[in-house]
Structures are given as C-alpha cells and as structure tokens.
Write an enzyme that holds these catalytic residues in place. Structure first.
Site, PDB file in Angstrom:
ATOM      1  N   ALA A 173       3.217  29.509  -0.645  1.00  0.00           N
ATOM      2  CA  ALA A 173       1.629  30.108  -0.541  1.00  0.00           C
ATOM      3  C   ALA A 173       1.326  29.586   0.958  1.00  0.00           C
ATOM      4  CB  ALA A 173       0.760  29.297  -1.367  1.00  0.00           C
ATOM      5  N   CYS A 183       9.867  23.070   8.070  1.00  0.00           N
ATOM      6  CA  CYS A 183      10.416  21.847   8.430  1.00  0.00           C
ATOM      7  C   CYS A 183       9.607  21.360   9.541  1.00  0.00           C
ATOM      8  CB  CYS A 183      12.077  21.975   9.062  1.00  0.00           C
ATOM      9  SG  CYS A 183      13.213  22.648   7.602  1.00  0.00           S
TER      10      CYS A 183
END
Ligand code: OXD
Ligand code: MN
Length: 626
Positions: free
Chosen positions: A387, A274
C-alpha cells in the site's frame, strides 16, 4: 506544414483542446495523439496545460469517476487497485525489440511487431465512453541540461492526478522543443473496469517500444505499471543515457550534514522496499529525491538531479516515531493520495502505522473484516504490504534547498544496498570506483519484496538495484558505470550498506535508525576525516568512530561486542556470493567486461588468504587500520 492527421485531430478535438495541442507545433506529437485517438476511441480528449484550472479538473474528475474517494481530511483521497494489480508486474512488462536485437536473458523482451500487434489489439476501443487526458511533464528540473520532456495519454484520472504530484509541470517546457522528436510518449488505458478496477487482468501488458521511445500500458492501474514517468520512462532514459554518456539510475539523492554548515550529497541505489525512502528521509538531513536520479559529469564533478518532484512511497510502517516528517505530511490537510490502505469512516489505516487498526472497513478487496480470506483461503491483510501514499516533496519540511537546481547537486558518495540477511557487513567502503562498481553495485543481491508481484523473500540478482529497468545489454550497462568517472579527479566514494543482516537466530543485527550513523560515517569519509580498517571486501569503520557517532546522532551506547558481532567478516558467505555472482556474469550475460572477472578474482584471493590465516569468521581486530 499541415498533415493528414491534423484534419483528423480537428474532427476529434474540441477547439479549446485543439488549440492547446497545436500550440506545441510538434509533428511527432500530433501524429502520436491522432494514432492514439484512432486506436482507443475515447468519447472526448482533454489537453492539460500547466494551468491550475486544468490540474484542478483532473483532481475533481478523479473523484467524480470514483477512481479516488474523498477522505475525511481536506485534500486527502484514496484509490484502490484490483487484488491482482498490487505491484509492478515483471512477467508482463517487456521491451519490444527488432529481430536480431538482443538485450540478454535477464531482460524481458518480445518481438516488436508481434508485441505491438498484441498490445494495440488490447488498446483498441479501450477508451470507448471515456475521456482521454493528455498531460505534459518535465523529468528533472525544468529548463536544465538534465531534463527530458514527456507526454502521457491516459484514461485514468487517478494516474494523471498522481503524475501531478510526482512530476514537474512540462507543457511550457514542451513548447521549447519546437519540432524535436526527443521526448517520451506514454499511452495508458485502464481497460474495461468492473467496480472501478481493471477487469481483464489476463490481458495486462506493459510494453516499451525501444525504437520509437513509446510506452504502452493496458488493463492495469497500479501506478508502478501506469505512471509513465516512473519506471516506464526510466527504461527509456537508460537508453538515452547510454547514447549520451550519462547515467539514469534507481537512486535516492540526499544531503547529509557534516560539522559546521557542511552538506555532502549522496546518491543511493536500493531495490524497491529496501530502505531507500527511509534513508533519504533521515531526520536532520535533507531530501532531494527518493527513487530516480539522473547523473552527469559537469565541469569535473558528478552532479545529480531528482527525476521526480514527489514520492510514491510504501506506507507500511510509516509511523510518528520512525518517519515523523512523512507522518506529519500524511496526517495534516493537503494533497495526499493513499492507495490500497484500509478505510474506516474516511480515515486511512495501515500496518505499522502506530494506530489501532479497526476490525472492519473497506480495502482493495472490498468490504473487509478481521479474518477475511481470499478465494485461495489466504488471509486478506487490512492494508496491502505494498500500500502506498503519493505526496509532493515540497510538502515535506526537509526538502533540500537545491532540490530544483537545474545544475543538480554535486555527488560526494554513492551507496549500494540490498536486503541481505547473511553476507555483507552493515557498512563498508570500496577501495576505489572500479572495486565499488563491481563488487558492490554489479554484485548486489536482494531478497524480493511486495513491490513486485510474486513470492517475497527470495534472494535475487539486483545489479545497481536497477535490474528490473535496464534496457541495454547488462555488460554494457556496467561498463558505462566504470567509464562514468573518466576525467574526474576525485570520483565519488562508493559504499555498500546492508540494513538487513541477521544473527543466526533470525533477529536483525541493527536497529532501524542505525543507518543514520552509517551515513554520517560516510559523510566524514568523503571529507577525509576518519580512518578505517582494510578488510578483504572493503574499508570498514573503527569501533571508536562509530561509538562517537552513535552517541552524537542517536544518543546511544554502541558496545565493542555489538560492533564485533555486526562487522565480523563472514568469509564462507562472501565466497558463496562471489560464486553466485561470477556464475551469473559468466554464464548468463554475454558482454560482461573482462575487468569484472579480474576484480572478483582479486576479491576471492583476498578472502581465501584471510580464511587461511583466520578461519571462516573474522573479527575486525584481525585486520589493520589504514
Ligand atoms: C517504486 C518501485 O515504486 O521501485 O519505486 O517499485
Ligand atoms: Mn523504485
């Protein structure tokens, strides 16, 4: 005094490794290691000290065992986790608690005896034919009042290698512990491997034993589940902080430049994925840490250190324009571990990386080509949304000069921010510490992301961005925050940021780089230099101040219309949020401090009074400057 397990260690360890273990003169450690060997039955045990040869051995073996593959660029490697092992797994991460011990319904826990039996069953014989590694690290700068020692046993060279990039070496520091039992022990096994990945996914477990401060993790490789000193030790550190009256937080630490030579330090709590790392990496500012912070009161100030010395960061959208410093570290020779990206001809590719993704390659699903579907018929993306890259902070050009200061850095401001598409304005400051802790930290909500397994985009309660890791009753955790600044004349200011506010048509109201202006505004506020507008939910900036900062920082015009659209108070949404938050604290948490309800009630009153005068959406001009 020799113990019975010393004889066992003598029979299991080669003399050179036995000597390294015995040099630590720590009975609890010897007992834990002997027990782990007896349980996991490794073929051999390698004790790593801080010696560069030991560290090089781990790096080399990670390649030889196939856990990492060498990439075209010198020092770069890639690791793949299994298709169902691509994020932190909350479902199977649990605290082991004694009968009668209750942490609250929001915190996953299981009976200690049952849990130990289960996980030790899965660990039994798990290292047969493999080598067990022992690694020692310091959480926080070495030899500091903040630091905690930790030891990890693992059969994964990838995990041990990652730790080498992420933590400060701790073998020498461990020696200074003498026979103290005050450190964190982690035992991890990847379990049975098929094609190099953990195969027994239904037996994946991550259990944290609160009594003995030990962590067990099995049948998983994803670093968030296995690198013991990241989220696993965080859970134990929160207990220790509770006992010792400090705070252990899921927070970035950064230095923000003010006029002249001034640097003001901030911590910032944002849930995973975030904006925490991208905030800590804002160009021209300095990073102390991007994920974990210990905060203490020292000589009348709040001071903070980074628990870690590296970054395990989300690679998606890292490109030369938005993240030039990380991009540079990822594209020059040096030690980098990529995980779960797409590899073609030894080159890593990821979504949003600014270079064209080839039509085929190898990724966590095996051979991949454009349009590949998984067994449920869903498209397999070239690189997983979660990833990652793993690097050392010292390989970045913007590392703060005080990043390793054993006294920490002084904290001027604390930021709370979540993925909130419809409620909070992009930036506001609380009226005071208590108001900030309660209406910003303890009221944080955020839409779920790929950092944890499960559905993404679901609004979830995220107090202090730390809900996944809190290991004490939640009310007590908030009370600790409220009490933390007692005796401090000028506590840090508290800010709430929302980088994800959307218009009704679904588009984001702010650009990615606007957050830079927000932190500059915070820096000036901490130094008492700018006025603000008092609204029912906090202080917001004046348009003219933001317009000047947009021009200075981003060379952009910031129009009054953009300001009004972004900073209009959405009363209905704020009241609905208060309802949700109050209900959780009232019905799901047993030990909520009464003051939390009082402060929320005051906020409700202010919002209702404003709605009576101005309606459901209120432009900043309706409020007065202060
Ligand atoms: C992380 C996380 O990796 O929070 O930092 O998931
Ligand atoms: Mn994190």
């Amino acid at each position: 005094m020799p113990h019975r397990y010393d004889d066992y260690l003598k029979s299991e360890l080669a003399p050179v490794h036995l000597e390294k273990l015995m040099a630590l003169e720590n009975p609890k450690l010897r007992r834990f290691v002997a027990d782990a060997i007896e349980l996991c039955r490794p073929a051999s045990v390698y004790v790593c000290t801080d010696d560069p040869d030991d560290i090089a051995y781990v790096r080399r073996r990670a390649i030889e065992t196939g856990e990492e593959q060498r990439l075209a660029m010198a020092g770069h490697t890639c690791h793949f986790d299994g298709p169902t092992d691509q994020g932190r797994d909350r479902e199977v991460t649990k605290y082991l608690v004694e009968p009668g011990e209750y942490l609250g319904p929001t915190i996953g826990a299981t009976d200690r005896r049952e849990g130990l039996k289960e996980i030790r069953g899965y660990l039994r014989g798990s290292m047969t034919g493999r080598e067990m590694l022992l690694r020692f690290f310091s959480l926080g700068p070495v030899n500091s009042v903040f630091s905690i020692s930790g030891v990890q046993m693992t059969d994964s060279f990838y995990v041990a290698h990652s730790e080498d990039l992420l933590y400060r070496p701790g073998y020498e520091q461990f020696k200074t512990l003498g026979d103290s039992p005050e450190y964190i022990c982690v035992l991890h096994s990847s379990g049975r491997l098929v094609n190099g990945v953990s195969a027994d996914v239904d037996r994946k477990r991550i259990y944290i034993d609160l009594k003995d401060e030990e962590v067990y993790s099995v049948n998983t490789q994803y670093a968030g589940n296995t690198v013991g000193f990241k989220k696993l030790a965080l859970r134990l550190a929160i207990r220790k902080a509770d006992r010792e009256d400090w705070l252990s937080e899921h927070m970035l630490i950064m230095g923000v430049k003010g006029p002249g030579d001034r640097t003001t330090y901030f911590t910032g709590a944002f849930p995973s994925a975030c904006g925490k790392t991208s905030t800590a990496m804002l160009p021209g500012e300095t990073i102390v840490g991007d994920d974990l912070a210990y905060l203490r009161r020292i000589a009348g100030e709040v001071r903070a250190v980074n628990v870690e010395s590296g970054i395990f960061g989300i690679i998606r959208d890292v490109n030369p324009q938005d993240d030039p410093i990380i991009w540079a570290a990822l594209t020059r020779p040096g030690e980098v571990i990529f995980s779960n990206v797409l590899i073609r001809d030894g080159v890593p590719y990821w979504e949003g990386g600014g270079r064209e993704i080839p039509d085929e390659g190898v990724n966590y699903s095996g051979a991949w080509r454009h349009g590949k579907k998984d067994e449920k018929g869903n498209e397999v993306r070239p690189s997983h949304p979660n990833a990652r890259y793993t690097i050392r902070l010292k390989d970045l050009t913007n590392l703060d000069p005080r990043a390793d200061d054993p006294h920490g850095v002084p904290v001027g401001g604390v930021i709370f921010g979540g993925r909130d598409s419809d409620t909070w304005v992009p930036l506001q400051q609380s009226f005071d510490w208590t108001h900030g802790v309660i209406t910003m930290g303890a009221s944080l909500e955020s839409e779920t992301t790929a950092a944890t397994l499960g559905k993404t985009g679901v609004r979830a309660f995220q107090p202090m961005s730390n809900i996944d890791f809190v290991s004490i009753p939640l009310g007590r955790y908030v009370q600790n925050h409220l009490d933390f600044v007692m005796g401090i004349d000028t506590p840090p200011l508290i800010f709430a940021a929302n980088y994800f506010l959307k218009r009704k048509d679904g588009g984001y109201l702010n650009g990615m780089s606007d957050k830079h202006v927000w932190v500059k505004w915070m820096e000036r506020r901490v130094n008492g230099e700018l006025d603000a507008i008092r609204t029912p939910t906090g202080f917001i900036p004046l348009h003219e101040d933001l317009a000047r900062l947009f021009d200075e920082v981003l060379h952009k015009t910031y129009t009054p219309d953009a300001y009004v659209e972004q900073f209009t108070l959405r009363v209905r949404e704020n009241l609905a949020k208060l309802d949700r938050i109050e209900t959780i604290w009232r019905t799901e948490v047993e030990d909520t401090p009464e003051v939390l309800f009082e402060v929320l009630a005051e906020q409700r009153k202010r919002l209702e009074a404003a709605r009576a005068r101005h309606g459901d959406t209120i432009s900043p001009s309706a409020f007065t400057q202060k």
